[in-house]
Design a protein around this motif. Structure first.
Motif, short mmCIF file in Angstrom:
data_model
loop_
_atom_site.label_atom_id
_atom_site.label_comp_id
_atom_site.label_asym_id
_atom_site.label_seq_id
_atom_site.Cartn_x
_atom_site.Cartn_y
_atom_site.Cartn_z
N ARG A 97 0.83 -1.21 0.00
CA ARG A 97 0.00 0.00 0.00
C ARG A 97 0.87 1.26 0.00
O ARG A 97 0.62 2.22 -0.74
CB ARG A 97 -0.93 0.00 1.22
N ARG A 100 2.62 1.70 -3.43
CA ARG A 100 1.71 2.19 -4.47
C ARG A 100 1.33 3.64 -4.24
O ARG A 100 1.08 4.39 -5.19
CB ARG A 100 0.47 1.30 -4.53
N GLU A 101 1.26 4.04 -2.99
CA GLU A 101 0.89 5.41 -2.68
C GLU A 101 2.06 6.36 -2.95
O GLU A 101 1.90 7.42 -3.55
CB GLU A 101 0.47 5.48 -1.21
N ARG A 103 4.95 5.68 -4.70
CA ARG A 103 5.52 5.47 -6.05
C ARG A 103 7.02 5.74 -6.12
O ARG A 103 7.48 6.62 -6.88
CB ARG A 103 4.76 6.33 -7.07
N ASP A 138 -1.25 -5.94 -11.07
CA ASP A 138 -2.62 -5.50 -10.76
C ASP A 138 -3.48 -6.66 -10.25
O ASP A 138 -4.53 -6.45 -9.66
CB ASP A 138 -3.28 -4.80 -11.96
N PRO A 142 -5.49 -6.14 -5.30
CA PRO A 142 -6.14 -5.16 -6.19
C PRO A 142 -6.81 -4.01 -5.45
O PRO A 142 -7.05 -2.96 -6.06
CB PRO A 142 -7.17 -6.02 -6.94
N ASP A 143 -7.11 -4.20 -4.17
CA ASP A 143 -7.79 -3.12 -3.43
C ASP A 143 -6.82 -2.15 -2.75
O ASP A 143 -7.24 -1.26 -2.03
CB ASP A 143 -8.72 -3.71 -2.36
N GLY A 145 -4.51 0.00 -4.05
CA GLY A 145 -3.92 1.08 -4.84
C GLY A 145 -3.51 0.65 -6.24
O GLY A 145 -3.53 -0.53 -6.58
N GLU A 146 -3.16 1.65 -7.05
CA GLU A 146 -2.74 1.42 -8.43
C GLU A 146 -1.38 0.72 -8.45
O GLU A 146 -0.48 1.14 -7.72
CB GLU A 146 -2.59 2.76 -9.17
N PRO A 147 -1.22 -0.29 -9.30
CA PRO A 147 0.07 -0.99 -9.36
C PRO A 147 1.24 -0.03 -9.61
O PRO A 147 1.08 0.96 -10.32
CB PRO A 147 -0.10 -1.94 -10.54
N TRP A 148 2.38 -0.37 -9.07
CA TRP A 148 3.58 0.46 -9.23
C TRP A 148 4.81 -0.43 -9.20
O TRP A 148 4.95 -1.26 -8.31
CB TRP A 148 3.66 1.52 -8.14
#
Ligand SMILES: [Zn+2]
Length: 254
Positions: A97, A100-101, A103, A138, A142-143, A145-148
């Motif tokens: 998390r 992804r936040e 990056r 992804d 999946p819940d 955040g956006e994949p990074w």
């Protein structure tokens, strides 16, 4: 450097300063975004407050505490499980998390021996390795955040030659015969970062952890060193680079 992100994942408040403080201060000064995830100790504890001051000195933003308990100190997070005992997937997800936040381009943590063997450090290494690998998919978490995809992972380590050459000065005696020493063979180090100009900042960030100094934690050993030896130790940070998602290569390179 603008926009370049460095995320450092640690076990306890004080590790960010001891192991990666010079790197964080240097990159912050060069315009990078820097942040620290700390897996143990809860908000509201004395050590969480000390972490906040340390991060302030290093320019690494607000604490990102996972709030689990230190393996050896239940008072670090009353009522919370030890980080070591949390289901592995849950721990990995918590770090995913943050990746992804924030990056980050680069993630820092300890090497496989946790730099010197503390079980929380070894565990943070394993969890971070898994989280860096998972964050880009992804299909996973999946819940959260956006994949990074971070570009690389750097593992803080100590070259064996540095351990041997400073042992007597730090501990006042030679290692016992047969004693397990921290450190990795020097040729396993991929990255030697000169942070001499940031040594004082790193030392100040370490001193933000006043309660650790008062209880005589291992970093107090550095206080007793001659200034030159201390500056030498604080002025360099060593890493093993692993993982790489940069330009495609057509062969495995050593
Ligand atoms: Zn630690």
């Amino acid at each position: 450097m603008a926009g370049f992100g460095v995320l450092s994942v640690h076990a306890h408040p004080d590790d960010e300063a001891i192991w990666t403080g010079g790197t964080l201060a240097r990159y912050a000064d060069e315009g990078a975004r820097t942040a620290v995830v700390t897996c143990t100790w809860a908000e509201g504890t004395v050590r969480a407050g000390e972490l906040e001051r340390s991060l302030d000195i290093l320019g690494a933003g607000e604490p990102r505490l996972l709030g689990y308990a230190d393996a050896r100190k239940p008072e670090s997070a009353p009522g919370a499980p030890r980080f070591l005992d949390v289901p592995f997937d849950e721990a990995v997800g918590r770090v995913v998390r943050h990746i992804r936040e924030f990056r980050p381009d680069v993630v820092l943590t300890y090497d496989g021996y946790g730099a010197y063997g503390h079980p929380d450090h070894v565990h943070v290494h394993r969890v971070t390795l898994a989280a860096v690998e998972a964050a880009g998919y992804d299909q996973l978490y999946p819940d959260l955040g956006e994949p990074w995809w971070p570009r690389a992972l750097y593992l803080a380590a100590i070259p064996r030659s540095v351990v041997v050459s400073h042992w007597r000065a730090v501990f006042g005696a030679d290692p016992e015969p047969g004693q397990t020493l921290p450190g990795v063979p020097d040729d396993r180090i991929t990255t030697t970062l000169d942070v001499g100009r940031w040594g004082e900042r790193k030392w100040a960030a370490m001193h933000a952890h006043q309660s650790e100094l008062e209880r005589g934690a291992s970093m107090t050993l550095l206080t007793g060193l001659p200034e030159q030896a201390r500056a030498q130790l604080l002025g360099t940070e060593w890493y093993r680079r692993v993982g790489h998602t940069g330009p495609a290569e057509t062969a495995l390179t050593a």
